[in-house]
Design an enzyme around this catalytic site. Sequence first.
Site, PDB file in Angstrom:
ATOM      1  N   LYS A  22       0.890  -1.173   0.000  1.00  0.00           N
ATOM      2  CA  LYS A  22       0.000   0.000   0.000  1.00  0.00           C
ATOM      3  C   LYS A  22       0.919   1.211   0.000  1.00  0.00           C
ATOM      4  O   LYS A  22       1.474   1.573   1.026  1.00  0.00           O
ATOM      5  CB  LYS A  22      -0.891  -0.029   1.256  1.00  0.00           C
TER       6      LYS A  22
ATOM      7  N   GLU B  51       9.889   1.930  10.493  1.00  0.00           N
ATOM      8  CA  GLU B  51      10.953   2.895  10.212  1.00  0.00           C
ATOM      9  C   GLU B  51      10.292   4.258  10.311  1.00  0.00           C
ATOM     10  O   GLU B  51       9.500   4.622   9.452  1.00  0.00           O
ATOM     11  CB  GLU B  51      11.540   2.614   8.823  1.00  0.00           C
TER      12      GLU B  51
ATOM     13  N   CYS C  80      14.117  11.168   6.326  1.00  0.00           N
ATOM     14  CA  CYS C  80      13.990  10.877   7.759  1.00  0.00           C
ATOM     15  C   CYS C  80      15.347  10.829   8.452  1.00  0.00           C
ATOM     16  O   CYS C  80      15.452  11.115   9.630  1.00  0.00           O
ATOM     17  CB  CYS C  80      13.223   9.591   7.972  1.00  0.00           C
TER      18      CYS C  80
ATOM     19  N   GLU D 104      10.503  16.491  14.383  1.00  0.00           N
ATOM     20  CA  GLU D 104      10.904  16.312  12.988  1.00  0.00           C
ATOM     21  C   GLU D 104      10.172  17.339  12.133  1.00  0.00           C
ATOM     22  O   GLU D 104       8.941  17.370  12.107  1.00  0.00           O
ATOM     23  CB  GLU D 104      10.550  14.892  12.541  1.00  0.00           C
TER      24      GLU D 104
HETATM   25  P1  NAD Z   1       1.986   8.917   7.314  1.00  0.00           P
HETATM   26  O1  NAD Z   1       2.635   8.156   8.383  1.00  0.00           O
HETATM   27  O2  NAD Z   1       0.585   9.370   7.508  1.00  0.00           O
HETATM   28  O3  NAD Z   1       1.991   8.065   5.946  1.00  0.00           O
HETATM   29  C1  NAD Z   1       2.882   7.005   5.650  1.00  0.00           C
HETATM   30  C2  NAD Z   1       2.122   5.836   5.049  1.00  0.00           C
HETATM   31  O4  NAD Z   1       1.213   5.315   6.016  1.00  0.00           O
HETATM   32  C3  NAD Z   1       1.264   6.191   3.839  1.00  0.00           C
HETATM   33  O5  NAD Z   1       1.255   5.111   2.918  1.00  0.00           O
HETATM   34  C4  NAD Z   1      -0.119   6.343   4.454  1.00  0.00           C
HETATM   35  O6  NAD Z   1      -1.145   6.135   3.525  1.00  0.00           O
HETATM   36  C5  NAD Z   1      -0.096   5.251   5.486  1.00  0.00           C
HETATM   37  N1  NAD Z   1      -1.059   5.427   6.589  1.00  0.00           N
HETATM   38  C6  NAD Z   1      -1.547   6.574   7.099  1.00  0.00           C
HETATM   39  N2  NAD Z   1      -2.414   6.319   8.090  1.00  0.00           N
HETATM   40  C7  NAD Z   1      -2.486   4.979   8.216  1.00  0.00           C
HETATM   41  C8  NAD Z   1      -3.197   4.098   9.080  1.00  0.00           C
HETATM   42  N3  NAD Z   1      -4.035   4.555  10.014  1.00  0.00           N
HETATM   43  N4  NAD Z   1      -2.997   2.761   8.946  1.00  0.00           N
HETATM   44  C9  NAD Z   1      -2.165   2.276   8.023  1.00  0.00           C
HETATM   45  N5  NAD Z   1      -1.463   3.058   7.172  1.00  0.00           N
HETATM   46  C10 NAD Z   1      -1.617   4.396   7.271  1.00  0.00           C
HETATM   47  O7  NAD Z   1       2.906  10.151   6.977  1.00  0.00           O
HETATM   48  P2  NAD Z   1       2.509  11.551   6.276  1.00  0.00           P
HETATM   49  O8  NAD Z   1       1.252  12.120   6.822  1.00  0.00           O
HETATM   50  O9  NAD Z   1       2.547  11.331   4.822  1.00  0.00           O
HETATM   51  O10 NAD Z   1       3.714  12.476   6.740  1.00  0.00           O
HETATM   52  C11 NAD Z   1       3.638  13.111   8.011  1.00  0.00           C
HETATM   53  C12 NAD Z   1       4.982  13.173   8.694  1.00  0.00           C
HETATM   54  O11 NAD Z   1       5.527  11.867   8.819  1.00  0.00           O
HETATM   55  C13 NAD Z   1       6.073  13.933   7.943  1.00  0.00           C
HETATM   56  O12 NAD Z   1       6.003  15.294   8.156  1.00  0.00           O
HETATM   57  C14 NAD Z   1       7.310  13.336   8.532  1.00  0.00           C
HETATM   58  O13 NAD Z   1       7.630  13.935   9.739  1.00  0.00           O
HETATM   59  C15 NAD Z   1       6.931  11.912   8.752  1.00  0.00           C
HETATM   60  N6  NAD Z   1       7.390  11.013   7.659  1.00  0.00           N
HETATM   61  C16 NAD Z   1       8.454  10.217   7.904  1.00  0.00           C
HETATM   62  C17 NAD Z   1       8.907   9.410   6.887  1.00  0.00           C
HETATM   63  C18 NAD Z   1      10.081   8.502   7.087  1.00  0.00           C
HETATM   64  O14 NAD Z   1      10.760   8.193   6.123  1.00  0.00           O
HETATM   65  N7  NAD Z   1      10.327   8.010   8.275  1.00  0.00           N
HETATM   66  C19 NAD Z   1       8.309   9.405   5.649  1.00  0.00           C
HETATM   67  C20 NAD Z   1       7.187  10.227   5.438  1.00  0.00           C
HETATM   68  C21 NAD Z   1       6.744  11.017   6.458  1.00  0.00           C
END
Ligand code: NAD
Length: 464
Positions: free
Chosen positions: A170, A245, A279, A371
Amino acid sequence: MKAHEGMYIGGRWRPARGQDTIAVVNPADEQVIGHVPAGTAEDVDAAVHAARAAFPGWAATPPAGRAARIAALRDVLAARKDEIAETVTAELGSPPPLSQAVHAGVPVLVAGSYAELAASYSFEEELGNSTVLLEPVGVVGAITPWNYPLHQIVAKVAPALAAGCTVVLKPAEDTPLTAQLFAEAVEEAGLPDGVFNLVTGLGPVAGQALAEHEGVDLVSFTGSTAVGRQIGATAGAAVKRVALELGGKSANVILPGADLAKAVNVGVANVMSNSGQTCSAWTRMLVDAERYEEAVALAAAAVAKYVPGERVGPLVNAKQQARVRGYIEKGVAEGARLVAGGPEAPRERGYYVSPTVLADVTPEMTVAQEEIFGPVLCVLRYEDTEDALRIANGTVYGLAGAVWAADDAEAVAFARRMDTGQVDINGGRFNPLAPFGGYKQSGVGRELGPHGLAEYLQTKSLQF
Ligand code: NAD
């Protein structure tokens, strides 16, 4: 840019069960470039069933056979590099040279490393009067973010396939076109039907359905700490394996004997790359009091080279842009000194943020703790080495970091005391085999190389 209307399940593109779609937006000009289906729990269920059905056959395929398919996948990714780079630029906004070298280039390296590891890894070991079998965990649910759209897919799928697992992916809502290209590559590489499956959709709908599905044996997630915590709890309740991660707030520690100009320039490049959406970025630069102002001036000069729309791209979406601008404002409100950039948008169109340097940042400020995920560097002052260590270790995160010193031995001595998963010593180079993952709230588990492969294996011991 071609978008598929269906999901890739069981080796073919199938219509989605629901009607909803997700618009994909180019963050550089805010134009819609395509639509992908918003998957439902039913789509996820179909994909998990396909992965389960494919699992026994793939798990029983000899490692050399799995290696050959992963090598074929690497070759397709290499052959379609230009198309991949263009797609990442279109949906993430990264400048074309970065898309080519990193977004399209690194996945080829990583897939290649797993083609080799699948062939050479010891899936059996002798231990006294036991033979230990390292067997695939089963069906993997992979949930990936948008910041390195293809790398994060390959860093999960390639080791899972090498281990003999099957996968349902996903991908992030913002970058589904790159994920669809990856599914095309899987098809072209001739992987057996159902070994890899793709469901696009919203996190709280398709992502959550995947994490909760009882047919999934291991959930591998990269993204925010908030969602990671939720997925960890779900997996824990179901006694399911989980790899997380999450975020980082890494320190770039410049010790008094270090080459200051080099350390600052490499540090700025590290933070500005991918518009700060990395990250493992070293977003806190730690400098001794004596050379502090010199470092701040060097950082401001280095950042001036990162012109929005040229060397630095936009942020992925309007929400991230607003979030990062809010952090810059908060930093100034809490007493940081703005020496480059600022909260104003540098361009009329596109989700750009000015590359920013905040000086006089103190360890307890919000910008030093949370972050930011944008092109923002915080420069902190330390009094002595112990103070530097305290500041470096003084966040809830522990993903990466850098140490610069007069020699490697001094830098290593400091790095040994850091609570973090990866440290670059005096400008060390990227190694696609090095374990990548976090201490503390930066996550659970490791990706890349043999340690990344081990995440997808479980052990069975036979006693003789
Ligand atoms: P997020 O955690 O919401 O999204 C990451 C993934 O998780 C996406 O595929 C999303 O669709 C999925 N997801 C979201 N809610 C979910 C749920 N309830 N159950 C299962 N899957 C779910 O991240 P975001 O909103 O896109 O970004 C927000 C913050 O997260 C950024 O500002 C940053 O600080 C952090 N981030 C970190 C990384 C990393 O590499 N560690 C990557 C992206 C974002």
